[in-house]
Design a protein around this motif. Sequence first.
Motif, short mmCIF file in Angstrom:
data_model
loop_
_atom_site.label_atom_id
_atom_site.label_comp_id
_atom_site.label_asym_id
_atom_site.label_seq_id
_atom_site.Cartn_x
_atom_site.Cartn_y
_atom_site.Cartn_z
N GLU A 84 4.51 -12.33 18.91
CA GLU A 84 3.76 -13.14 18.16
C GLU A 84 2.93 -14.06 19.59
OE1 GLU A 84 7.92 -15.28 16.07
OE2 GLU A 84 7.31 -15.86 18.30
N GLN A 85 3.26 -14.12 20.27
CA GLN A 85 2.39 -13.93 21.63
C GLN A 85 0.99 -13.26 20.93
OE1 GLN A 85 4.77 -13.30 24.84
NE2 GLN A 85 5.60 -15.47 25.17
N GLN A 86 1.13 -11.98 21.08
CA GLN A 86 0.17 -11.19 20.63
C GLN A 86 0.09 -10.86 19.40
OE1 GLN A 86 -1.14 -9.79 23.41
NE2 GLN A 86 -0.14 -10.52 24.57
N GLU A 87 -0.20 -11.63 18.08
CA GLU A 87 -1.07 -11.66 17.77
C GLU A 87 -0.23 -10.37 16.59
OE1 GLU A 87 -3.78 -13.48 16.67
OE2 GLU A 87 -3.83 -15.65 17.24
N VAL A 88 0.93 -9.08 16.80
CA VAL A 88 1.10 -8.05 15.90
C VAL A 88 1.62 -8.49 14.88
CG1 VAL A 88 2.15 -5.87 16.26
CG2 VAL A 88 1.21 -7.14 18.45
N CYS A 89 0.61 -8.11 13.25
CA CYS A 89 2.00 -7.69 12.49
C CYS A 89 3.17 -6.79 12.54
CB CYS A 89 1.10 -7.62 11.45
SG CYS A 89 2.28 -7.39 9.99
N ILE A 90 4.42 -7.47 12.16
CA ILE A 90 5.61 -6.33 12.22
C ILE A 90 6.25 -6.28 11.08
CG2 ILE A 90 8.11 -6.13 12.83
CD1 ILE A 90 7.08 -6.91 15.78
N LEU A 91 6.43 -5.36 10.49
CA LEU A 91 7.08 -5.01 9.07
C LEU A 91 8.51 -4.54 9.06
CD1 LEU A 91 4.21 -3.99 6.91
CD2 LEU A 91 4.86 -6.79 7.36
N GLU A 92 9.35 -4.65 8.74
CA GLU A 92 10.27 -3.62 8.55
C GLU A 92 11.01 -3.14 7.57
OE1 GLU A 92 14.08 -5.89 10.12
OE2 GLU A 92 12.73 -6.32 12.54
N SER A 93 11.38 -1.71 7.52
CA SER A 93 11.92 -0.97 5.75
C SER A 93 13.33 -0.41 6.06
CB SER A 93 10.64 -0.16 5.52
OG SER A 93 11.05 0.54 4.59
N GLU A 94 13.72 -0.34 4.93
CA GLU A 94 14.99 0.44 5.49
C GLU A 94 14.81 1.86 5.37
OE1 GLU A 94 18.27 -0.69 6.21
OE2 GLU A 94 16.79 -2.95 6.70
N GLU A 95 13.65 2.89 4.57
CA GLU A 95 13.35 3.57 4.05
C GLU A 95 12.64 4.63 5.50
OE1 GLU A 95 11.75 3.92 -0.16
OE2 GLU A 95 10.49 3.18 1.58
N PRO A 96 12.98 5.69 5.14
CA PRO A 96 12.37 6.42 6.53
C PRO A 96 11.11 6.60 6.57
CG PRO A 96 13.69 7.76 4.72
CD PRO A 96 13.82 6.85 4.01
N ALA A 97 10.64 7.28 7.78
CA ALA A 97 9.17 6.99 7.85
C ALA A 97 8.95 7.65 6.66
CB ALA A 97 8.90 6.98 9.46
N PHE A 98 9.02 8.88 6.60
CA PHE A 98 8.31 9.74 5.92
C PHE A 98 7.74 9.28 5.46
CE2 PHE A 98 7.60 13.38 3.06
CZ PHE A 98 6.74 13.80 3.21
N GLN A 99 8.85 8.32 3.83
CA GLN A 99 8.62 7.87 3.14
C GLN A 99 7.64 6.54 2.96
OE1 GLN A 99 10.25 8.47 -0.07
NE2 GLN A 99 10.82 10.55 0.94
N VAL A 100 7.56 5.48 3.82
CA VAL A 100 6.56 4.36 4.20
C VAL A 100 5.55 5.50 4.16
CG1 VAL A 100 5.64 2.99 5.22
CG2 VAL A 100 8.31 3.12 5.16
N ALA A 101 5.13 6.07 4.97
CA ALA A 101 4.03 7.37 5.45
C ALA A 101 3.05 7.04 4.05
CB ALA A 101 3.99 8.15 6.43
N LEU A 102 3.99 8.47 2.93
CA LEU A 102 4.13 8.36 1.72
C LEU A 102 3.56 7.32 1.05
CD1 LEU A 102 7.15 10.90 0.85
CD2 LEU A 102 4.22 11.36 1.14
N LYS A 103 3.73 6.16 1.04
CA LYS A 103 3.49 5.14 -0.01
C LYS A 103 2.48 5.09 1.21
CE LYS A 103 7.99 3.50 -1.30
NZ LYS A 103 9.37 2.49 -0.96
N LEU A 104 2.14 4.58 2.34
CA LEU A 104 0.60 4.21 3.17
C LEU A 104 -0.54 5.29 2.81
CD1 LEU A 104 2.37 3.13 6.52
CD2 LEU A 104 0.23 2.14 4.98
N GLY A 105 0.15 6.61 2.89
CA GLY A 105 -1.05 7.75 1.70
C GLY A 105 -1.85 7.62 0.12
N ARG A 106 -0.92 7.35 -0.07
CA ARG A 106 -1.32 6.98 -1.99
C ARG A 106 -2.27 5.33 -1.48
NH1 ARG A 106 4.57 7.51 -2.74
NH2 ARG A 106 4.99 9.89 -2.98
N GLU A 107 -1.20 4.55 -0.97
CA GLU A 107 -2.49 3.24 -1.64
C GLU A 107 -3.89 3.43 -0.55
OE1 GLU A 107 -1.83 0.31 -3.40
OE2 GLU A 107 0.04 0.95 -2.91
N LEU A 108 -3.76 4.39 0.64
CA LEU A 108 -5.29 4.55 1.11
C LEU A 108 -5.83 5.71 0.37
CD1 LEU A 108 -3.68 3.73 4.88
CD2 LEU A 108 -4.67 1.94 3.09
N GLY A 109 -5.27 6.62 -0.15
CA GLY A 109 -6.06 7.27 -0.80
C GLY A 109 -6.48 8.92 0.13
N LEU A 110 -5.73 8.99 1.40
CA LEU A 110 -5.10 10.20 2.34
C LEU A 110 -4.81 11.19 1.51
CD1 LEU A 110 -4.08 7.88 4.97
CD2 LEU A 110 -6.44 8.34 4.52
#
Length: 110
Positions: A84-110
């Motif tokens: 909060e002091q450093q204004e860092v955005c933190i999100l949490e997911s129950e999913e594995p990192a790989f699943q989250v990264a796949l979603k990011l990749g699709r959204e970003l067209g990577l």
Amino acid sequence: MTPLEFAEKYNLKVVTPGDGTREIKGAYCGDLLSWVMGRAKEDDAFVTVMANVNTIAVAVLADVACVILCEGAHFDEMSIKRAEQQEVCILESEEPAFQVALKLGRELGL
């Protein structure tokens, strides 16, 4: 896509909004903080399971758009206050990192 838009679309918990309106331009997945420090790029989403105050410091040094904690990991109260002091955005997911990264990749067209 911004971190807050990503969180809303994929039902991630927003722990700290920080500057959640920054555009995510890429993603970096990693848990070895010294590697992340030298390899994550500005405006990346930093996808990890490392939930400690050093993760916040690395996020600030690398100037990432957000930190996404995966697999149900949670920061302690001290780390959240630092984010909060450093204004860092933190999100949490129950999913594995790989699943989250796949979603990011699709959204970003990577």
